[in-house]
Enzyme design. Sequence first.
Site, short mmCIF file in Angstrom:
data_model
loop_
_atom_site.label_atom_id
_atom_site.label_comp_id
_atom_site.label_asym_id
_atom_site.label_seq_id
_atom_site.Cartn_x
_atom_site.Cartn_y
_atom_site.Cartn_z
N GLU A 130 0.87 -1.18 0.00
CA GLU A 130 0.00 0.00 0.00
C GLU A 130 0.91 1.23 0.00
OE1 GLU A 130 -3.70 2.08 2.44
OE2 GLU A 130 -2.57 0.45 3.37
N ASN A 218 -12.25 6.33 1.62
CA ASN A 218 -11.18 6.84 2.47
C ASN A 218 -9.90 7.08 1.67
OD1 ASN A 218 -12.70 4.57 4.50
ND2 ASN A 218 -12.52 6.68 5.19
N GLY A 219 -9.34 8.28 1.79
CA GLY A 219 -8.10 8.60 1.10
C GLY A 219 -8.27 8.73 -0.39
N HIS A 250 -14.76 4.35 9.59
CA HIS A 250 -14.25 4.75 8.28
C HIS A 250 -15.34 5.14 7.29
CE1 HIS A 250 -10.42 3.01 9.62
NE2 HIS A 250 -9.86 3.63 8.61
N ASP A 273 -7.98 -3.47 7.04
CA ASP A 273 -6.96 -2.42 7.20
C ASP A 273 -6.42 -2.48 8.62
OD1 ASP A 273 -5.33 -0.33 6.42
OD2 ASP A 273 -6.83 1.23 6.76
N LEU A 306 -7.65 8.95 11.29
CA LEU A 306 -7.76 7.51 11.51
C LEU A 306 -6.45 6.86 11.07
CD1 LEU A 306 -11.38 6.79 10.18
CD2 LEU A 306 -10.62 6.79 12.56
N ALA A 307 -6.00 5.87 11.85
CA ALA A 307 -4.74 5.20 11.54
C ALA A 307 -5.00 3.70 11.44
CB ALA A 307 -3.69 5.50 12.60
#
Length: 380
Positions: A130, A218-219, A250, A273, A306-307
Amino acid sequence: MNPDNYWLAAEKALIGSTWQSSVYLHIVDGCIEAIRQQPPAEGHVQPASEGVLVPGFVDVQVNGGGGVLLNDSPDLEGIRQIFAAHAQFGTTAMLPTLITDSVEVMQQTAEAIAAAIAGNEPGIVGVHFEGPHMSLAKRGVHSPEHLRALSDAEMAVFARQDLGVKVITVAPEVVSPEQIRQLVGLGVRVCLGHSDASAQQVQAALAAGASGFTHLYNGMSALTSREPGMVGTALADERSWCGLILDGHHVHPLSAKLAIRTKGIEKIMLVTDAMPPVGTTQSDFAFYGERVVRHGTKLTAPSGSLAGSVLDMAGAVRYAVQTLLLPLSEAVQMASASPAAFLGLSAQIGSLEIGKRADMLLLDDDLNVKGYWLAGRPFN
Protein backbone atom coordinates in the site's frame (compact mmCIF):
# COMPACT_ATOMS: atom_id res chain seq x y z
CA MET A 1 -10.14 -39.10 13.11
CA ASN A 2 -7.78 -39.00 10.14
CA PRO A 3 -7.44 -35.24 9.51
CA ASP A 4 -6.69 -35.97 5.86
CA ASN A 5 -9.80 -38.05 5.19
CA TYR A 6 -13.09 -37.55 7.05
CA TRP A 7 -16.65 -36.36 6.72
CA LEU A 8 -17.76 -33.13 8.40
CA ALA A 9 -21.44 -32.99 9.38
CA ALA A 10 -22.99 -29.50 9.57
CA GLU A 11 -26.49 -28.57 10.69
CA LYS A 12 -26.50 -25.69 8.21
CA ALA A 13 -23.89 -24.63 5.66
CA LEU A 14 -23.47 -22.00 2.98
CA ILE A 15 -22.75 -24.17 -0.06
CA GLY A 16 -21.80 -21.89 -2.91
CA SER A 17 -24.27 -19.04 -2.36
CA THR A 18 -27.11 -21.22 -1.03
CA TRP A 19 -27.92 -22.36 2.49
CA GLN A 20 -28.32 -26.10 2.92
CA SER A 21 -29.37 -28.06 6.00
CA SER A 22 -27.96 -31.35 7.25
CA VAL A 23 -24.89 -31.24 5.03
CA TYR A 24 -22.00 -33.70 4.91
CA LEU A 25 -18.68 -32.56 3.42
CA HIS A 26 -16.02 -35.13 2.54
CA ILE A 27 -12.60 -33.67 3.30
CA VAL A 28 -9.69 -35.40 1.59
CA ASP A 29 -6.11 -34.08 1.70
CA GLY A 30 -7.29 -30.61 2.66
CA CYS A 31 -9.92 -30.20 -0.07
CA ILE A 32 -13.66 -30.75 -0.35
CA GLU A 33 -14.11 -33.92 -2.40
CA ALA A 34 -17.87 -34.40 -2.02
CA ILE A 35 -20.93 -32.64 -0.59
CA ARG A 36 -24.16 -34.49 0.13
CA GLN A 37 -27.24 -34.29 2.32
CA GLN A 38 -27.39 -37.99 3.17
CA PRO A 39 -25.16 -39.58 5.82
CA PRO A 40 -22.19 -41.35 4.22
CA ALA A 41 -22.27 -45.16 4.19
CA GLU A 42 -18.67 -45.37 5.32
CA GLY A 43 -15.85 -43.23 6.70
CA HIS A 44 -15.45 -41.24 9.90
CA VAL A 45 -18.08 -38.52 10.47
CA GLN A 46 -17.04 -35.52 12.57
CA PRO A 47 -19.93 -33.34 13.81
CA ALA A 48 -19.35 -29.58 13.49
CA SER A 49 -21.45 -28.89 16.63
CA GLU A 50 -24.10 -26.17 16.72
CA GLY A 51 -23.75 -23.20 14.40
CA VAL A 52 -23.54 -22.40 10.71
CA LEU A 53 -20.67 -23.50 8.49
CA VAL A 54 -19.33 -20.86 6.09
CA PRO A 55 -16.20 -20.44 3.97
CA GLY A 56 -13.12 -18.90 5.55
CA PHE A 57 -12.69 -15.17 5.12
CA VAL A 58 -10.17 -13.64 2.70
CA ASP A 59 -8.61 -10.30 3.73
CA VAL A 60 -6.62 -8.38 1.12
CA GLN A 61 -5.42 -5.61 3.46
CA VAL A 62 -3.78 -6.62 6.76
CA ASN A 63 -1.12 -4.27 8.10
CA GLY A 64 -0.74 -5.96 11.45
CA GLY A 65 -2.17 -7.95 14.32
CA GLY A 66 -1.10 -9.79 17.45
CA GLY A 67 0.96 -6.77 18.50
CA VAL A 68 2.97 -6.83 15.24
CA LEU A 69 3.14 -4.24 12.45
CA LEU A 70 4.51 -5.67 9.20
CA ASN A 71 6.61 -2.55 8.61
CA ASP A 72 8.41 -3.15 11.91
CA SER A 73 8.70 -6.94 11.54
CA PRO A 74 9.11 -7.68 7.82
CA ASP A 75 10.08 -11.28 8.48
CA LEU A 76 8.53 -14.74 8.56
CA GLU A 77 7.91 -14.72 12.31
CA GLY A 78 6.12 -11.37 12.10
CA ILE A 79 3.91 -12.66 9.29
CA ARG A 80 3.06 -15.77 11.32
CA GLN A 81 2.05 -13.69 14.34
CA ILE A 82 -0.15 -11.43 12.25
CA PHE A 83 -1.94 -14.37 10.65
CA ALA A 84 -2.42 -16.17 13.97
CA ALA A 85 -4.09 -13.06 15.41
CA HIS A 86 -6.56 -12.88 12.52
CA ALA A 87 -7.23 -16.62 12.08
CA GLN A 88 -9.12 -16.74 15.38
CA PHE A 89 -11.55 -14.22 13.87
CA GLY A 90 -12.15 -16.22 10.70
CA THR A 91 -9.44 -15.08 8.30
CA THR A 92 -8.11 -18.17 6.54
CA ALA A 93 -6.34 -16.37 3.67
CA MET A 94 -4.72 -12.96 3.70
CA LEU A 95 -2.31 -10.53 2.10
CA PRO A 96 0.13 -9.10 4.65
CA THR A 97 0.18 -5.41 3.78
CA LEU A 98 3.19 -3.12 3.87
CA ILE A 99 2.37 0.52 4.41
CA THR A 100 4.49 3.13 2.59
CA ASP A 101 8.15 2.58 3.52
CA SER A 102 11.70 2.53 2.16
CA VAL A 103 12.90 0.34 -0.68
CA GLU A 104 14.94 -1.65 1.83
CA VAL A 105 11.89 -2.53 3.93
CA MET A 106 9.97 -3.42 0.76
CA GLN A 107 12.79 -5.78 -0.22
CA GLN A 108 12.86 -7.36 3.26
CA THR A 109 9.10 -7.85 3.11
CA ALA A 110 9.37 -9.46 -0.31
CA GLU A 111 11.97 -11.91 1.01
CA ALA A 112 9.71 -12.84 3.93
CA ILE A 113 6.67 -13.30 1.70
CA ALA A 114 8.68 -15.41 -0.73
CA ALA A 115 9.76 -17.64 2.15
CA ALA A 116 6.14 -17.94 3.32
CA ILE A 117 4.93 -18.87 -0.15
CA ALA A 118 7.75 -21.35 -0.72
CA GLY A 119 7.06 -22.96 2.65
CA ASN A 120 3.26 -23.10 2.13
CA GLU A 121 2.81 -20.98 5.23
CA PRO A 122 -0.85 -21.35 6.32
CA GLY A 123 -3.07 -18.48 5.27
CA ILE A 124 -0.49 -16.46 3.32
CA VAL A 125 -1.48 -16.13 -0.34
CA GLY A 126 0.52 -13.07 -1.39
CA VAL A 127 1.41 -9.51 -0.47
CA HIS A 128 -0.11 -6.03 -0.67
CA PHE A 129 2.14 -2.98 -1.02
CA GLU A 130 0.00 0.00 0.00
CA GLY A 131 2.21 2.74 -1.35
CA PRO A 132 4.69 4.37 -1.60
CA HIS A 133 3.47 5.75 -4.95
CA MET A 134 0.57 7.87 -3.74
CA SER A 135 -0.65 11.43 -3.42
CA LEU A 136 0.68 13.75 -0.73
CA ALA A 137 -2.75 15.39 -0.52
CA LYS A 138 -4.48 12.10 0.29
CA ARG A 139 -1.68 10.30 2.12
CA GLY A 140 -3.63 9.92 5.38
CA VAL A 141 -1.11 8.66 7.96
CA HIS A 142 1.37 7.43 5.34
CA SER A 143 4.79 8.99 5.85
CA PRO A 144 5.44 11.93 3.49
CA GLU A 145 9.15 11.13 3.84
CA HIS A 146 8.71 7.90 1.88
CA LEU A 147 6.19 9.01 -0.77
CA ARG A 148 7.85 8.86 -4.17
CA ALA A 149 7.52 8.12 -7.86
CA LEU A 150 7.85 4.59 -9.17
CA SER A 151 11.49 3.75 -9.94
CA ASP A 152 13.43 0.72 -11.16
CA ALA A 153 14.15 -0.27 -7.55
CA GLU A 154 10.48 -0.72 -6.67
CA MET A 155 9.72 -2.22 -10.07
CA ALA A 156 12.27 -4.94 -9.37
CA VAL A 157 10.35 -5.87 -6.21
CA PHE A 158 7.01 -5.86 -8.01
CA ALA A 159 8.44 -7.97 -10.84
CA ARG A 160 9.26 -10.90 -8.56
CA GLN A 161 7.38 -14.07 -9.44
CA ASP A 162 7.77 -15.80 -6.05
CA LEU A 163 5.43 -13.60 -4.00
CA GLY A 164 2.08 -15.28 -4.65
CA VAL A 165 -0.66 -12.79 -5.49
CA LYS A 166 0.76 -9.27 -5.74
CA VAL A 167 -1.46 -6.26 -5.04
CA ILE A 168 -0.20 -2.68 -5.20
CA THR A 169 -2.08 0.48 -4.24
CA VAL A 170 -1.07 3.52 -6.31
CA ALA A 171 -2.37 7.00 -7.09
CA PRO A 172 -2.99 7.47 -10.83
CA GLU A 173 -1.63 11.02 -10.73
CA VAL A 174 1.69 9.56 -9.53
CA VAL A 175 1.85 6.32 -11.54
CA SER A 176 1.12 6.71 -15.25
CA PRO A 177 -1.18 4.51 -17.36
CA GLU A 178 1.89 3.13 -19.13
CA GLN A 179 3.43 2.15 -15.79
CA ILE A 180 0.17 0.54 -14.75
CA ARG A 181 0.15 -1.47 -17.97
CA GLN A 182 3.70 -2.55 -17.19
CA LEU A 183 2.75 -3.61 -13.66
CA VAL A 184 -0.26 -5.57 -14.89
CA GLY A 185 2.00 -7.26 -17.42
CA LEU A 186 4.15 -8.43 -14.51
CA GLY A 187 1.16 -10.12 -12.90
CA VAL A 188 0.39 -7.33 -10.44
CA ARG A 189 -3.17 -6.48 -9.42
CA VAL A 190 -3.23 -2.70 -9.32
CA CYS A 191 -5.54 -0.94 -6.88
CA LEU A 192 -6.15 2.80 -6.88
CA GLY A 193 -6.20 4.77 -3.66
CA HIS A 194 -4.69 7.53 -1.52
CA SER A 195 -5.30 9.76 -4.50
CA ASP A 196 -6.73 13.16 -5.40
CA ALA A 197 -7.11 12.17 -9.05
CA SER A 198 -9.83 13.39 -11.36
CA ALA A 199 -12.36 11.01 -12.86
CA GLN A 200 -10.52 11.27 -16.17
CA GLN A 201 -7.25 10.17 -14.55
CA VAL A 202 -8.99 7.29 -12.77
CA GLN A 203 -10.65 6.13 -15.97
CA ALA A 204 -7.28 6.16 -17.75
CA ALA A 205 -5.82 4.00 -14.97
CA LEU A 206 -8.73 1.55 -15.23
CA ALA A 207 -8.31 1.40 -19.00
CA ALA A 208 -4.62 0.58 -18.43
CA GLY A 209 -5.56 -2.42 -16.30
CA ALA A 210 -6.15 -1.27 -12.72
CA SER A 211 -8.82 -3.52 -11.24
CA GLY A 212 -9.48 -2.41 -7.67
CA PHE A 213 -9.87 0.44 -5.22
CA THR A 214 -8.32 0.48 -1.77
CA HIS A 215 -10.71 1.27 1.11
CA LEU A 216 -13.45 3.01 -0.88
CA TYR A 217 -14.25 6.59 0.26
CA ASN A 218 -11.18 6.84 2.47
CA GLY A 219 -8.10 8.60 1.10
CA MET A 220 -9.58 9.45 -2.28
CA SER A 221 -11.14 12.35 -4.18
CA ALA A 222 -14.83 12.62 -3.40
CA LEU A 223 -17.91 12.41 -5.61
CA THR A 224 -19.42 15.77 -6.49
CA SER A 225 -22.01 16.88 -9.06
CA ARG A 226 -19.50 18.14 -11.61
CA GLU A 227 -16.45 16.03 -10.79
CA PRO A 228 -17.06 12.35 -9.95
CA GLY A 229 -13.58 11.99 -8.48
CA MET A 230 -12.21 8.60 -7.56
CA VAL A 231 -15.22 7.69 -5.42
CA GLY A 232 -17.74 8.36 -8.18
CA THR A 233 -15.65 6.64 -10.82
CA ALA A 234 -15.19 3.59 -8.61
CA LEU A 235 -18.92 3.33 -7.98
CA ALA A 236 -19.75 3.74 -11.66
CA ASP A 237 -17.22 1.20 -12.94
CA GLU A 238 -18.77 -2.25 -13.35
CA ARG A 239 -15.58 -4.29 -13.66
CA SER A 240 -13.50 -3.24 -10.65
CA TRP A 241 -13.60 -4.37 -7.03
CA CYS A 242 -13.75 -2.03 -4.04
CA GLY A 243 -12.47 -2.67 -0.54
CA LEU A 244 -14.75 -1.47 2.26
CA ILE A 245 -13.85 -1.03 5.94
CA LEU A 246 -16.97 -1.72 8.01
CA ASP A 247 -15.77 -0.69 11.46
CA GLY A 248 -18.30 2.07 12.11
CA HIS A 249 -15.60 4.75 11.83
CA HIS A 250 -14.25 4.75 8.28
CA VAL A 251 -17.57 4.70 6.40
CA HIS A 252 -21.05 5.95 7.29
CA PRO A 253 -23.69 3.17 7.14
CA LEU A 254 -25.57 4.97 4.35
CA SER A 255 -22.38 5.33 2.31
CA ALA A 256 -21.67 1.64 2.83
CA LYS A 257 -25.20 0.71 1.73
CA LEU A 258 -24.87 2.91 -1.34
CA ALA A 259 -21.61 1.24 -2.34
CA ILE A 260 -22.97 -2.28 -1.90
CA ARG A 261 -26.19 -1.49 -3.75
CA THR A 262 -24.31 0.19 -6.60
CA LYS A 263 -21.43 -2.27 -7.04
CA GLY A 264 -23.21 -5.44 -5.93
CA ILE A 265 -21.85 -7.93 -3.44
CA GLU A 266 -19.73 -9.52 -6.17
CA LYS A 267 -17.55 -6.39 -6.43
CA ILE A 268 -17.36 -5.32 -2.79
CA MET A 269 -14.62 -6.83 -0.62
CA LEU A 270 -14.78 -6.48 3.15
CA VAL A 271 -11.29 -5.57 4.38
CA THR A 272 -9.91 -4.79 7.82
CA ASP A 273 -6.96 -2.42 7.20
CA ALA A 274 -5.96 -3.94 10.53
CA MET A 275 -3.17 -2.69 12.76
CA PRO A 276 -1.17 -4.37 15.59
CA PRO A 277 -3.80 -4.24 18.38
CA VAL A 278 -6.07 -6.80 16.68
CA GLY A 279 -6.19 -9.88 18.89
CA THR A 280 -4.59 -8.06 21.83
CA THR A 281 -5.47 -5.59 24.60
CA GLN A 282 -2.83 -3.18 23.28
CA SER A 283 -3.95 0.42 23.77
CA ASP A 284 -1.28 2.18 21.69
CA PHE A 285 1.66 1.47 19.41
CA ALA A 286 4.49 3.23 17.63
CA PHE A 287 3.97 4.21 14.01
CA TYR A 288 6.46 6.31 12.01
CA GLY A 289 7.93 7.52 15.31
CA GLU A 290 4.57 8.69 16.68
CA ARG A 291 2.02 7.04 18.95
CA VAL A 292 -1.25 5.72 17.59
CA VAL A 293 -3.84 5.45 20.34
CA ARG A 294 -6.76 3.07 20.59
CA HIS A 295 -10.09 4.40 21.82
CA GLY A 296 -12.39 1.40 21.93
CA THR A 297 -12.69 0.30 18.30
CA LYS A 298 -11.01 3.42 16.88
CA LEU A 299 -7.34 4.14 16.17
CA THR A 300 -6.15 7.72 15.83
CA ALA A 301 -2.80 9.32 15.08
CA PRO A 302 -1.67 12.48 16.94
CA SER A 303 -3.10 14.52 14.05
CA GLY A 304 -6.55 13.08 14.79
CA SER A 305 -6.60 11.10 11.53
CA LEU A 306 -7.76 7.51 11.51
CA ALA A 307 -4.74 5.20 11.54
CA GLY A 308 -6.02 1.89 10.21
CA SER A 309 -8.37 -0.14 12.35
CA VAL A 310 -8.73 -2.78 15.05
CA LEU A 311 -11.32 -4.52 12.90
CA ASP A 312 -11.32 -8.26 12.25
CA MET A 313 -13.21 -9.98 9.45
CA ALA A 314 -15.83 -11.54 11.72
CA GLY A 315 -16.50 -8.04 13.07
CA ALA A 316 -16.91 -6.72 9.53
CA VAL A 317 -19.42 -9.47 8.75
CA ARG A 318 -21.33 -8.75 11.97
CA TYR A 319 -21.50 -5.05 11.07
CA ALA A 320 -22.86 -5.88 7.61
CA VAL A 321 -25.59 -8.05 9.14
CA GLN A 322 -26.44 -6.16 12.33
CA THR A 323 -26.02 -2.55 11.20
CA LEU A 324 -26.49 -2.65 7.43
CA LEU A 325 -29.16 -5.38 7.80
CA LEU A 326 -27.77 -7.52 4.99
CA PRO A 327 -28.46 -11.25 4.79
CA LEU A 328 -25.66 -13.31 6.33
CA SER A 329 -25.07 -15.07 3.01
CA GLU A 330 -24.32 -11.75 1.30
CA ALA A 331 -22.08 -10.52 4.11
CA VAL A 332 -20.11 -13.78 3.98
CA GLN A 333 -19.75 -13.61 0.21
CA MET A 334 -18.26 -10.11 0.47
CA ALA A 335 -15.77 -11.50 2.99
CA SER A 336 -14.87 -14.62 1.03
CA ALA A 337 -15.98 -15.13 -2.57
CA SER A 338 -15.56 -11.52 -3.68
CA PRO A 339 -11.97 -11.03 -2.47
CA ALA A 340 -11.07 -14.50 -3.74
CA ALA A 341 -12.34 -13.48 -7.18
CA PHE A 342 -10.36 -10.24 -7.10
CA LEU A 343 -7.21 -12.18 -6.26
CA GLY A 344 -7.84 -14.72 -9.02
CA LEU A 345 -8.15 -17.51 -6.47
CA SER A 346 -11.80 -18.53 -6.93
CA ALA A 347 -10.80 -22.00 -8.09
CA GLN A 348 -9.06 -22.66 -4.77
CA ILE A 349 -10.79 -20.66 -2.01
CA GLY A 350 -13.70 -18.34 -1.25
CA SER A 351 -16.63 -20.76 -1.08
CA LEU A 352 -17.62 -24.23 0.07
CA GLU A 353 -17.69 -26.21 -3.16
CA ILE A 354 -16.28 -29.45 -4.47
CA GLY A 355 -12.63 -29.18 -5.45
CA LYS A 356 -11.85 -26.17 -3.27
CA ARG A 357 -9.64 -26.00 -0.22
CA ALA A 358 -11.46 -26.85 3.00
CA ASP A 359 -11.01 -23.44 4.66
CA MET A 360 -14.13 -23.26 6.81
CA LEU A 361 -15.63 -21.46 9.81
CA LEU A 362 -18.31 -22.28 12.33
CA LEU A 363 -20.30 -19.22 13.41
CA ASP A 364 -22.61 -19.06 16.42
CA ASP A 365 -25.90 -17.17 16.60
CA ASP A 366 -24.06 -13.94 17.40
CA LEU A 367 -21.76 -14.47 14.40
CA ASN A 368 -18.70 -15.11 16.53
CA VAL A 369 -16.19 -17.68 15.29
CA LYS A 370 -16.55 -20.90 17.33
CA GLY A 371 -13.94 -22.82 15.36
CA TYR A 372 -12.15 -22.85 12.04
CA TRP A 373 -10.50 -25.25 9.64
CA LEU A 374 -7.41 -24.52 7.55
CA ALA A 375 -7.16 -26.91 4.60
CA GLY A 376 -9.39 -29.32 6.51
CA ARG A 377 -7.41 -29.16 9.78
CA PRO A 378 -9.58 -28.10 12.74
CA PHE A 379 -8.72 -25.33 15.21
CA ASN A 380 -10.85 -24.28 18.18
